[in-house]
Design a protein around this motif. Structure first.
Motif, short mmCIF file in Angstrom:
data_model
loop_
_atom_site.label_atom_id
_atom_site.label_comp_id
_atom_site.label_asym_id
_atom_site.label_seq_id
_atom_site.Cartn_x
_atom_site.Cartn_y
_atom_site.Cartn_z
N ILE A 187 1.43 -1.45 0.02
CA ILE A 187 0.18 0.06 0.10
C ILE A 187 0.93 1.68 -0.20
CG2 ILE A 187 -1.42 0.97 1.11
CD1 ILE A 187 -3.00 -1.24 2.02
N TYR A 188 2.12 1.13 0.63
CA TYR A 188 3.25 2.50 0.63
C TYR A 188 3.42 2.46 -0.99
CZ TYR A 188 3.25 1.82 5.68
OH TYR A 188 3.04 1.46 7.08
N SER A 189 3.59 1.83 -1.77
CA SER A 189 4.76 1.55 -2.88
C SER A 189 2.93 2.61 -3.23
CB SER A 189 5.05 0.41 -3.69
OG SER A 189 6.37 0.92 -2.60
N ALA A 190 2.19 1.89 -3.66
CA ALA A 190 0.68 2.11 -4.12
C ALA A 190 0.62 3.24 -4.11
CB ALA A 190 -0.61 1.40 -3.87
N ALA A 191 0.72 4.10 -3.15
CA ALA A 191 0.63 5.71 -3.14
C ALA A 191 1.77 6.56 -3.17
CB ALA A 191 0.92 5.74 -1.32
N ALA A 192 2.56 5.76 -3.94
CA ALA A 192 4.07 6.73 -4.32
C ALA A 192 3.30 6.46 -5.52
CB ALA A 192 5.26 6.49 -4.21
N PHE A 193 4.27 5.31 -6.38
CA PHE A 193 3.00 6.29 -7.50
C PHE A 193 1.21 6.61 -7.68
CE2 PHE A 193 5.21 1.67 -8.07
CZ PHE A 193 6.01 2.15 -8.46
N PHE A 194 0.20 6.76 -6.71
CA PHE A 194 -0.62 7.18 -6.75
C PHE A 194 0.27 8.63 -6.92
CE2 PHE A 194 -4.26 9.45 -5.09
CZ PHE A 194 -5.16 9.61 -5.75
N LEU A 195 0.81 9.20 -6.64
CA LEU A 195 0.88 10.23 -6.38
C LEU A 195 1.63 10.72 -7.49
CD1 LEU A 195 2.27 11.42 -2.38
CD2 LEU A 195 0.69 12.23 -3.37
N ASP A 196 2.79 10.07 -7.64
CA ASP A 196 3.11 10.52 -9.59
C ASP A 196 2.73 10.35 -10.63
OD1 ASP A 196 5.72 9.78 -7.79
OD2 ASP A 196 5.43 7.60 -8.52
N PHE A 197 0.80 9.35 -10.13
CA PHE A 197 -0.04 9.01 -11.48
C PHE A 197 -0.37 10.66 -11.60
CE2 PHE A 197 -3.50 8.70 -13.97
CZ PHE A 197 -2.78 7.84 -15.25
N ILE A 198 -0.97 11.33 -10.64
CA ILE A 198 -1.92 12.65 -10.56
C ILE A 198 -1.38 13.81 -10.78
CG2 ILE A 198 -3.50 13.83 -8.70
CD1 ILE A 198 -5.27 11.45 -9.82
N ASN A 199 0.06 13.47 -10.23
CA ASN A 199 0.80 15.09 -10.32
C ASN A 199 1.11 15.08 -11.92
OD1 ASN A 199 1.44 16.81 -8.17
ND2 ASN A 199 1.16 14.79 -7.38
N LEU A 200 1.30 14.01 -12.70
CA LEU A 200 1.43 13.89 -14.25
C LEU A 200 0.44 13.89 -14.51
CD1 LEU A 200 3.84 10.11 -14.26
CD2 LEU A 200 3.85 12.97 -15.63
N PHE A 201 -0.96 13.25 -14.47
CA PHE A 201 -2.26 13.72 -15.29
C PHE A 201 -2.72 15.46 -14.90
CE2 PHE A 201 -6.90 14.47 -14.21
CZ PHE A 201 -6.81 14.12 -16.11
N VAL A 202 -2.37 15.93 -13.86
CA VAL A 202 -3.36 17.35 -13.88
C VAL A 202 -2.29 18.30 -14.83
CG1 VAL A 202 -2.85 18.87 -11.78
CG2 VAL A 202 -3.98 16.67 -11.70
#
Length: 212
Positions: A187-202
């Motif tokens: 879940i920790y790595s999932a959260a890190a990837f989530f932040l990466d993806f959302i910031n890239l997307f925006v």
């Protein structure tokens, strides 16, 4: 991390652990975009509240004992993040959001594949430090730009943020094996990837509309 959680995490193979990382990432992204398109605009105190909840949920996720507690905090974190970016549903056409989403997904997948092929090139702690300081500098720069009305600054910082989170995606992927061996929750790595993806997307969404 408590010892029970660490033992449970190491009972699964690395391949299964990685699958859990991306399964949680997928769930988090689905929840975030569902919230983003089904909530009223996060103006003023509502937006600030969403930011505070996001930070508290992240801290809670790290402090929680057991997978259940971490999962609840992760879902709260992703939902709050979805609420904080719900302006995309009001200021951008659906086709623009979809285009940016596919573009981000393609870049994200390509970076992950590259980092899996050449992990040694991107797992350096020095790279993580460089990315962290660069992001901090951009945050301060954008705060000053808002205060002093330097709107043109964002035409540059948007691109820099894209590069920073491309770097974070490479780094987070390259560090997966190390995090698995340390017994960290997926879940920790999932959260890190989530932040990466959302910031890239925006940022990709903003850049793509700014060029029209």
């Amino acid at each position: 991390m408590d010892k029970t959680t660490q033992v449970l995490e190491r009972e699964v193979s690395f391949g299964s652990w990685v699958k859990q990382v991306f399964a949680w990432l997928f769930v988090g992204l689905l929840l975030a975009f569902f919230v983003a398109f089904n909530t009223p605009p996060a103006y003023g105190w509502a937006g600030l509240g969403a930011f505070v909840v996001t930070i508290l949920a992240l801290v809670g996720m790290w402090k929680a004992k057991g997978t259940g507690g971490k999962a609840v905090m992760f879902l709260i974190f992703t939902a709050a993040m979805g609420y904080s970016i719900n302006y995309i549903a009001y200021y951008y056409a659906v086709e623009d959001v979809v285009t940016a989403l596919f573009t981000t997904s393609g870049i994200f997948l390509g970076l992950i594949i590259l980092a899996f092929i050449k992990p040694d090139a991107f797992r350096s702690n020095s790279l993580g430090a460089i990315l962290g300081f660069s992001l901090l500098g951009i945050i301060f720069m954008e705060i000053f730009a808002i205060i002093f009305g330097w709107g043109s600054v964002f035409s540059v910082t948007n691109w820099i943020v894209v590069l920073i989170f491309m770097g974070y995606t490479l780094w987070d992927t390259a560090k997966l094996k190390e995090r698995y061996e340390a017994g960290q929750s997926p879940i920790y790595s999932a959260a890190a990837f989530f932040l990466d993806f959302i910031n890239l997307f925006v940022r990709i969404l903003i850049i793509s509309k700014g060029r029209e």
